[in-house]
Write a protein that holds these residues in place. Structure first.
Motif, PDB file in Angstrom:
ATOM      1  N   SER A   4       7.982  14.352  -2.623  1.00 55.23           N
ATOM      2  CA  SER A   4       7.237  15.595  -2.512  1.00 55.23           C
ATOM      3  C   SER A   4       5.772  15.347  -2.136  1.00 55.23           C
ATOM      4  O   SER A   4       5.108  14.506  -2.711  1.00 55.23           O
ATOM      5  N   MET A   5       5.299  16.109  -1.149  1.00 52.99           N
ATOM      6  CA  MET A   5       3.926  15.983  -0.658  1.00 52.99           C
ATOM      7  C   MET A   5       2.915  16.098  -1.792  1.00 52.99           C
ATOM      8  O   MET A   5       1.967  15.323  -1.876  1.00 52.99           O
ATOM      9  N   ILE A   6       3.147  17.033  -2.700  1.00 53.60           N
ATOM     10  CA  ILE A   6       2.179  17.263  -3.769  1.00 53.60           C
ATOM     11  C   ILE A   6       2.102  16.043  -4.689  1.00 53.60           C
ATOM     12  O   ILE A   6       1.030  15.661  -5.150  1.00 53.60           O
ATOM     13  N   VAL A   7       3.251  15.391  -4.904  1.00 53.80           N
ATOM     14  CA  VAL A   7       3.265  14.196  -5.748  1.00 53.80           C
ATOM     15  C   VAL A   7       2.525  13.048  -5.062  1.00 53.80           C
ATOM     16  O   VAL A   7       1.764  12.310  -5.696  1.00 53.80           O
ATOM     17  N   ARG A   8       2.721  12.920  -3.746  1.00 49.42           N
ATOM     18  CA  ARG A   8       2.048  11.835  -3.017  1.00 49.42           C
ATOM     19  C   ARG A   8       0.531  12.008  -3.046  1.00 49.42           C
ATOM     20  O   ARG A   8      -0.212  11.046  -3.214  1.00 49.42           O
ATOM     21  N   VAL A   9       0.083  13.242  -2.867  1.00 48.10           N
ATOM     22  CA  VAL A   9      -1.367  13.479  -2.892  1.00 48.10           C
ATOM     23  C   VAL A   9      -1.902  13.283  -4.316  1.00 48.10           C
ATOM     24  O   VAL A   9      -2.966  12.693  -4.525  1.00 48.10           O
ATOM     25  N   TYR A  10      -1.137  13.742  -5.300  1.00 45.73           N
ATOM     26  CA  TYR A  10      -1.535  13.577  -6.710  1.00 45.73           C
ATOM     27  C   TYR A  10      -1.698  12.100  -7.060  1.00 45.73           C
ATOM     28  O   TYR A  10      -2.635  11.728  -7.779  1.00 45.73           O
ATOM     29  N   ALA A  11      -0.797  11.263  -6.529  1.00 42.34           N
ATOM     30  CA  ALA A  11      -0.871   9.825  -6.815  1.00 42.34           C
ATOM     31  C   ALA A  11      -2.212   9.249  -6.369  1.00 42.34           C
ATOM     32  O   ALA A  11      -2.831   8.453  -7.079  1.00 42.34           O
ATOM     33  N   TRP A  12      -2.689   9.690  -5.218  1.00 45.22           N
ATOM     34  CA  TRP A  12      -3.991   9.204  -4.749  1.00 45.22           C
ATOM     35  C   TRP A  12      -5.131   9.719  -5.613  1.00 45.22           C
ATOM     36  O   TRP A  12      -6.158   9.065  -5.753  1.00 45.22           O
ATOM     37  N   LEU A  13      -4.913  10.892  -6.202  1.00 44.79           N
ATOM     38  CA  LEU A  13      -5.908  11.447  -7.121  1.00 44.79           C
ATOM     39  C   LEU A  13      -6.094  10.506  -8.316  1.00 44.79           C
ATOM     40  O   LEU A  13      -7.205  10.268  -8.781  1.00 44.79           O
ATOM     41  N   ILE A  14      -4.967   9.967  -8.823  1.00 41.51           N
ATOM     42  CA  ILE A  14      -5.040   9.041  -9.963  1.00 41.51           C
ATOM     43  C   ILE A  14      -5.728   7.746  -9.548  1.00 41.51           C
ATOM     44  O   ILE A  14      -6.545   7.203 -10.279  1.00 41.51           O
ATOM     45  N   ILE A  15      -5.397   7.263  -8.349  1.00 42.04           N
ATOM     46  CA  ILE A  15      -5.956   5.979  -7.908  1.00 42.04           C
ATOM     47  C   ILE A  15      -7.447   6.097  -7.638  1.00 42.04           C
ATOM     48  O   ILE A  15      -8.247   5.265  -8.063  1.00 42.04           O
ATOM     49  N   TRP A  39       0.829  -1.209   0.000  1.00 42.08           N
ATOM     50  CA  TRP A  39       0.000   0.000   0.000  1.00 42.08           C
ATOM     51  C   TRP A  39       0.865   1.260   0.000  1.00 42.08           C
ATOM     52  O   TRP A  39       0.562   2.255  -0.660  1.00 42.08           O
ATOM     53  N   LEU A  40       2.004   1.186   0.737  1.00 38.87           N
ATOM     54  CA  LEU A  40       2.893   2.330   0.867  1.00 38.87           C
ATOM     55  C   LEU A  40       3.525   2.684  -0.485  1.00 38.87           C
ATOM     56  O   LEU A  40       3.767   3.852  -0.775  1.00 38.87           O
ATOM     57  N   TYR A  41       3.792   1.656  -1.289  1.00 33.80           N
ATOM     58  CA  TYR A  41       4.481   1.920  -2.553  1.00 33.80           C
ATOM     59  C   TYR A  41       3.554   1.909  -3.758  1.00 33.80           C
ATOM     60  O   TYR A  41       3.974   2.257  -4.856  1.00 33.80           O
ATOM     61  N   LEU A  42       2.289   1.518  -3.544  1.00 37.13           N
ATOM     62  CA  LEU A  42       1.329   1.501  -4.649  1.00 37.13           C
ATOM     63  C   LEU A  42       1.199   2.855  -5.353  1.00 37.13           C
ATOM     64  O   LEU A  42       1.353   2.934  -6.575  1.00 37.13           O
ATOM     65  N   PRO A  43       0.950   3.955  -4.598  1.00 38.04           N
ATOM     66  CA  PRO A  43       0.767   5.239  -5.297  1.00 38.04           C
ATOM     67  C   PRO A  43       1.988   5.641  -6.105  1.00 38.04           C
ATOM     68  O   PRO A  43       1.851   6.108  -7.243  1.00 38.04           O
ATOM     69  N   ILE A  44       3.185   5.446  -5.537  1.00 42.19           N
ATOM     70  CA  ILE A  44       4.406   5.820  -6.250  1.00 42.19           C
ATOM     71  C   ILE A  44       4.533   4.982  -7.515  1.00 42.19           C
ATOM     72  O   ILE A  44       4.818   5.491  -8.602  1.00 42.19           O
ATOM     73  N   GLY A  45       4.265   3.670  -7.376  1.00 42.11           N
ATOM     74  CA  GLY A  45       4.346   2.777  -8.531  1.00 42.11           C
ATOM     75  C   GLY A  45       3.363   3.166  -9.625  1.00 42.11           C
ATOM     76  O   GLY A  45       3.703   3.151 -10.815  1.00 42.11           O
ATOM     77  N   VAL A  46       2.160   3.545  -9.211  1.00 44.09           N
ATOM     78  CA  VAL A  46       1.138   3.917 -10.191  1.00 44.09           C
ATOM     79  C   VAL A  46       1.579   5.131 -11.008  1.00 44.09           C
ATOM     80  O   VAL A  46       1.477   5.141 -12.242  1.00 44.09           O
ATOM     81  N   VAL A  98      -3.478   9.770   6.186  1.00 43.67           N
ATOM     82  CA  VAL A  98      -2.789   8.608   6.767  1.00 43.67           C
ATOM     83  C   VAL A  98      -1.528   8.311   5.947  1.00 43.67           C
ATOM     84  O   VAL A  98      -0.444   8.104   6.498  1.00 43.67           O
ATOM     85  N   TYR A  99      -1.667   8.348   4.618  1.00 44.65           N
ATOM     86  CA  TYR A  99      -0.534   8.057   3.749  1.00 44.65           C
ATOM     87  C   TYR A  99       0.584   9.079   3.955  1.00 44.65           C
ATOM     88  O   TYR A  99       1.762   8.736   3.946  1.00 44.65           O
ATOM     89  N   SER A 100       0.199  10.344   4.151  1.00 44.10           N
ATOM     90  CA  SER A 100       1.203  11.398   4.308  1.00 44.10           C
ATOM     91  C   SER A 100       1.982  11.272   5.611  1.00 44.10           C
ATOM     92  O   SER A 100       3.166  11.569   5.661  1.00 44.10           O
ATOM     93  N   TYR A 101       1.277  10.866   6.688  1.00 42.01           N
ATOM     94  CA  TYR A 101       1.904  10.995   8.002  1.00 42.01           C
ATOM     95  C   TYR A 101       2.270   9.674   8.676  1.00 42.01           C
ATOM     96  O   TYR A 101       2.847   9.683   9.767  1.00 42.01           O
ATOM     97  N   ILE A 102       1.959   8.532   8.062  1.00 43.49           N
ATOM     98  CA  ILE A 102       2.191   7.250   8.743  1.00 43.49           C
ATOM     99  C   ILE A 102       3.643   7.017   9.183  1.00 43.49           C
ATOM    100  O   ILE A 102       3.869   6.464  10.264  1.00 43.49           O
ATOM    101  N   PRO A 103       4.677   7.450   8.417  1.00 44.54           N
ATOM    102  CA  PRO A 103       6.041   7.221   8.917  1.00 44.54           C
ATOM    103  C   PRO A 103       6.287   7.890  10.266  1.00 44.54           C
ATOM    104  O   PRO A 103       7.022   7.371  11.093  1.00 44.54           O
TER     105      PRO A 103
END
Lengths: 264, 291
Positions: B121-132, A21-28, B166-171
């Protein structure tokens, strides 16, 4: 058969799922950046044309230049300020205001960034500062300082005082002892701190977005404006390039940290 | 160390923080009680309109009417930040415990894998969820592939926003939890087993109490930035479900009501300071008990 009582059922699959799950978004994002199709989520074939498009995008390159300029200057300032503060705060343990000073240096980490961004926005408008680049450098230097400070302080705390004292016994002036003995020993920490500060400045969105004026649009702010227009494969290519750069820097910092820990 | 260096070494840090942080926050406090300017901006003064506006709206004849519109945004912020923190706790405890049981080499690799996305980058991580999560995005396609109905609308929901947070802050949760779980002496768990305690008794009576410091530290590290989050509500919430961070942002952008934005910023700052002070008090009390 004796079971290990320390483990719990389901721990392993849950952890594996978590990492996926942690690497799914980056991979996508990386996967779809090589998509030939205009539509982001419709795969038609492999292509690197979106990378070519990204590299030819002048607005993107302009934003990258602003981001790099701001990040380089802020990192330099933040690292110098943090280095000085870390030396004083780790070596002068009996000092007055030591705890207050430490809290003050780390303040940007404790408070919500949006509040700090609003605060500098109002300040700059009150003192009539209009140079967009200068505004960004000042604000970024402030929130980068604790990121530079913490690794440097950790390195200084982990280092024995014997070497410095030996140098002083051999009649080295305080600054000579620092330059020839202390600085080389804490250098991994200084580099780790500087690179963390650099990444934080490059990545920043909240502050840079609020201060966005006078032609000083940083890379994340530009990407945000692209996202607002809709998801495109070019956006995926830009994101992938950013991901690659971040992971490279992160790996460097972690190697530096690991090496520093092994030596001490 | 010479007295002069002690002094001058700290001057740049103090000057920077005073100039760009402490003084500006005092100005924000001042602006929050200033009057709204006719063309945006503000005029200095003492006026509690902005704070009153959080609770009441002014009717046609200047009468005050209670309006929970902004209270709802504050409540939503607290609930979403709390939910994100709770989910992070539920995820981090098993994952951190699992990492702690691995060999020394694998531990380093797994911790590296936990921290790595945090550098992106935070913006890239949030953008990735936008695609999903987006319309016709990955999640909808996978759902259809497995024979699910033709559904849409994962995006722009509280679920999407909380997933992003959750994805942004879990680490920030896993690392402190790992630090406290890793120190647990296996002998303590064996002892609970010898006393006929099952796995769940060991979890409840041994592991959880010993993981508590890490869980509290992680909760603060996740909860505080979640309160001020801006990108997730704007992109994954679609700007419909305002949180305090986005509300502040709009007051300094399109809405141009600086005093009101400053007032909300002060409310957010107060909430964060309360959390930090409660934590500091708890920490000193624990130290007293330990002594």
């Amino acid at each position: 058969m004796s079971q290990n009582i320390r483990t719990y059922p389901g721990l392993r699959p849950l952890s594996i799922l978590f990492f996926l799950w942690l690497y799914l978004p980056i991979g996508v994002v990386v996967f779809y950046s090589f998509n030939d199709n205009r539509l982001v989520s419709v795969w038609t074939g492999f292509s690197t044309k979106w990378y070519a498009a990204a590299l030819e995008n002048e607005a993107l390159m302009g934003a990258l230049e602003i981001s790099l300029t701001v990040a380089l200057i802020s990192t330099l300032c933040a690292t110098l300020i943090a280095l000085l503060a870390a030396i004083v705060l780790t070596r002068a343990t009996d000092m007055k205001f030591r705890r207050v000073s430490e809290t003050v240096v780390n303040l940007p980490l404790l408070l919500p960034e949006i509040v700090l961004a609003v605060a500098v926005l109002i300040l700059f408008s009150q003192i009539g500062l209009t140079n967009g680049l200068l505004k960004l450098v000042l604000a970024h230097t402030a929130f980068c300082t604790p990121f530079a400070f913490l690794p440097i302080r950790a390195r200084l705390q982990g280092m024995s005082l014997d070497f410095e004292e030996a140098a002083r016994d051999l009649y080295a002036a305080p600054f000579t002892a620092f330059r020839l003995v202390t600085l080389p020993m804490i250098l991994p920490g200084v580099f780790a701190g500087a690179m963390t500060a650099f990444v934080m400045s490059m990545d920043d969105f909240i502050t840079s977005n609020l201060l966005n004026s006078g032609g000083a649009t940083t890379l994340p702010v530009y990407i945000f404006s692209l996202i607002r227009q809709g998801t495109t494969p070019e956006l995926n290519a830009i994101s992938t390039l950013l991901i690659a750069a971040s992971l490279l820097l992160a790996t460097l910092v972690l190697i530096l940290n690991a090496r520093a820990m092994r030596r001490s | 160390m010479s007295r002069t260096f002690r002094f001058w070494g700290l001057v740049p840090a103090w000057a920077l923080m005073l100039l760009t942080l402490i003084v500006p926050i005092l100005i924000v406090a001042g602006v929050s009680v200033a009057e709204r300017g006719a063309y945006g901006g503000f005029d200095w003064g003492f006026d509690i309109t902005s704070y009153r506006q959080i609770l009441f709206t002014e009717g046609w004849t200047d009468e005050l009417e209670f309006d929970p519109k902004y209270l709802a945004i504050i409540a939503r912020t607290l609930i979403f930040a709390g939910a994100a923190t709770a989910i992070c706790v539920l995820l981090a405890l098993p994952v951190a415990y699992y990492i702690a049981q691995q060999s020394a080499r694998l531990k380093i690799v797994l911790l590296y894998l936990v921290t790595l996305p945090f550098w992106v980058s935070m913006i890239v991580r949030v953008y990735a969820w936008l695609i999903i999560l987006g319309n016709d995005g990955l999640l909808e396609r996978v759902y259809r592939l497995f024979g699910g109905a033709d559904i849409s609308g994962f995006l722009f929901t509280p679920g999407a926003m909380i997933t992003g947070m959750v994805y942004s802050y879990i680490p920030l949760m896993i690392l402190p939890v790992y630090a406290s779980v890793e120190k647990i002496d296996p002998a303590l768990i064996e002892a609970s087993h010898d006393l006929y305690g099952g796995r769940w008794t060991a979890l409840r009576r041994v592991i959880l109490p010993l993981a508590a410091p890490g869980l509290t530290a992680g909760s603060i590290l996740v909860f505080v930035p979640s309160l001020g989050t801006v990108l997730e509500p704007m992109l994954l919430g679609g700007g419909k479900q305002l949180m305090m961070g986005t509300l502040i942002q709009t007051q300094f952008g399109g809405a141009r009501n600086w005093p009101f934005g400053a007032a909300i910023a002060m409310v957010l700052l107060t909430l964060v300071v309360i959390v930090l002070l409660l934590n500091a008090r708890r920490a000193t009390r624990q130290a007293e008990v330990a002594l």
